[in-house]
Design an enzyme around this catalytic site. Structure first.
Site, PDB file in Angstrom:
ATOM      1  N   ILE A  15      39.302  40.496  50.573  1.00  8.86           N
ATOM      2  CA  ILE A  15      38.090  40.568  49.753  1.00  8.86           C
ATOM      3  C   ILE A  15      37.501  39.177  49.512  1.00  8.86           C
ATOM      4  O   ILE A  15      36.288  38.975  49.590  1.00  8.86           O
ATOM      5  CB  ILE A  15      38.419  41.275  48.412  1.00  8.86           C
ATOM      6  CG1 ILE A  15      38.664  42.772  48.680  1.00  8.86           C
ATOM      7  CG2 ILE A  15      37.319  41.059  47.395  1.00  8.86           C
ATOM      8  CD1 ILE A  15      39.159  43.560  47.467  1.00  8.86           C
ATOM      9  N   TYR A 155      50.729  45.926  37.866  1.00  5.66           N
ATOM     10  CA  TYR A 155      49.407  45.650  38.460  1.00  5.66           C
ATOM     11  C   TYR A 155      48.307  46.239  37.559  1.00  5.66           C
ATOM     12  O   TYR A 155      47.312  45.577  37.258  1.00  5.66           O
ATOM     13  CB  TYR A 155      49.349  46.245  39.865  1.00  5.66           C
ATOM     14  CG  TYR A 155      48.068  45.954  40.608  1.00  5.66           C
ATOM     15  CD1 TYR A 155      47.863  44.740  41.246  1.00  5.66           C
ATOM     16  CD2 TYR A 155      47.058  46.914  40.682  1.00  5.66           C
ATOM     17  CE1 TYR A 155      46.683  44.483  41.936  1.00  5.66           C
ATOM     18  CE2 TYR A 155      45.880  46.658  41.370  1.00  5.66           C
ATOM     19  CZ  TYR A 155      45.696  45.440  41.996  1.00  5.66           C
ATOM     20  OH  TYR A 155      44.526  45.184  42.673  1.00  5.66           O
TER      21      TYR A 155
END
Ligand SMILES: NC(=O)c1ccc[n+]([C@@H]2O[C@H](COP(=O)([O-])OP(=O)(O)OC[C@H]3O[C@@H](n4cnc5c(N)ncnc54)[C@H](OP(=O)(O)O)[C@@H]3O)[C@@H](O)[C@H]2O)c1
Length: 251
Positions: A15, A155
């Site tokens: 990304i 996460y």
């Protein structure tokens, strides 16, 4: 020198690289970071539109060295993109997740994002005082900020935290004209999701995202470019879902 300067953490691949490419097309010079010794092929292709700076977002010393180097070299900072992030090495059930994995994920994703922003704030504010175009910050969060995955809770917690980092700095930096945005990617094809390709292929085919395809780094790059190009001047603390509609509820 009035070229606009960006920092994209974790900009070597995935990304981050998609964001660096989009910013290069907009005319930015980007300082991309990563933990690897080499810049890598993706950045090398962009020539002098980008420089690579090895800096671990989880390290206080590295963050300081990065900001000192950017100030020395360019004297300004127009955009900080906090993208560097890691997934747990092992997807362990919530009842067994280790403190070590918790600390590792939080250190890069949450502490790294918070303290990188704090470290960059001085240069961003000085740039805001001197430039008619106000600097901006974009945090790359995740749909995991609000979606429970019990086999990678650390996460999810880190990304829920990033969301509050967005809110806090949006509030704190608004008086300087510095807007802060969060992009929430959905399922994006990168090294991070490689190990779970089959699972996500199946879920996407089954309609987990109304737009039935994988997202790409380019999708996120386009969203950052829209923000960096000035599309949202009267918004701050705003969350932009780039997730194929994953966040919708349907009956
Ligand atoms: N892929 C998805 O589906 C998805 C979905 C939602 C959100 N996100 C978020 O998007 C961001 C990028 O993910 P990605 O899928 O592109 O991951 P990726 O392909 O694994 O790439 C991660 C990048 O971050 C860098 N990095 C990792 N730890 C770092 C640290 N401590 N300091 C500096 N750089 C570090 C890596 O550097 P090296 O190249 O040097 O290793 C690499 O360039 C992450 O924050 C992730 O949580 C991803």
């Amino acid at each position: 020198m009035d070229k606009r300067i960006a920092i994209v953490t974790g900009g070597r691949r995935g990304i981050g690289l998609g964001v660096v490419e989009a910013l290069a097309a907009l005319g930015y010079h980007t300082v991309a970071t990563g933990v690897s010794p080499e810049a890598g092929e993706g950045l090398e292709k962009l020539g002098d539109k980008v420089s690579y700076f090895r800096a671990d977002s989880a390290s206080t010393g590295d963050r300081k060295r990065l900001l000192e180097a950017v100030e020395r070299e360019y004297g300004r900072l127009d955009l900080l993109v906090n993208n560097a992030g890691v997934a747990p090495k092992v997807r362990a059930d919530l009842l067994e997740m280790s403190e070590e994995s918790f600390d590792r994920v939080i250190s890069t994703n949450l502490r790294g994002t918070f303290f990188m922003t704090q470290e960059a704030a001085g240069l961003l504010i000085r740039t805001a005082e001197e430039s008619p175009d106000k600097p901006m910050i974009v945090n790359i969060g995740s749909m995991s900020a609000y979606t429970s995955s019990v086999n990678r809770g650390e996460y999810c917690i880190s990304k829920a935290g990033v969301s509050m980092v967005t809110t806090l700095f949006a509030d704190r930096l608004a008086p300087y004209g510095i807007n802060v945005y969060e992009i929430r990617p959905g399922i994006i094809k990168t090294d991070m999701t490689e190990k779970v390709t089959e699972k996500y292929d199946r879920l996407i085919a089954g309609g987990v995202t109304p737009i039935r395809r994988w997202g790409t780094p380019e999708d996120i790059g386009r969203a950052v470019a829209a923000i960096a190009g000035g599309a949202l001047p009267f918004s701050t603390g705003e969350v932009i879902n780039v997730d194929g509609g994953f966040h919708l509820r349907s009956l």
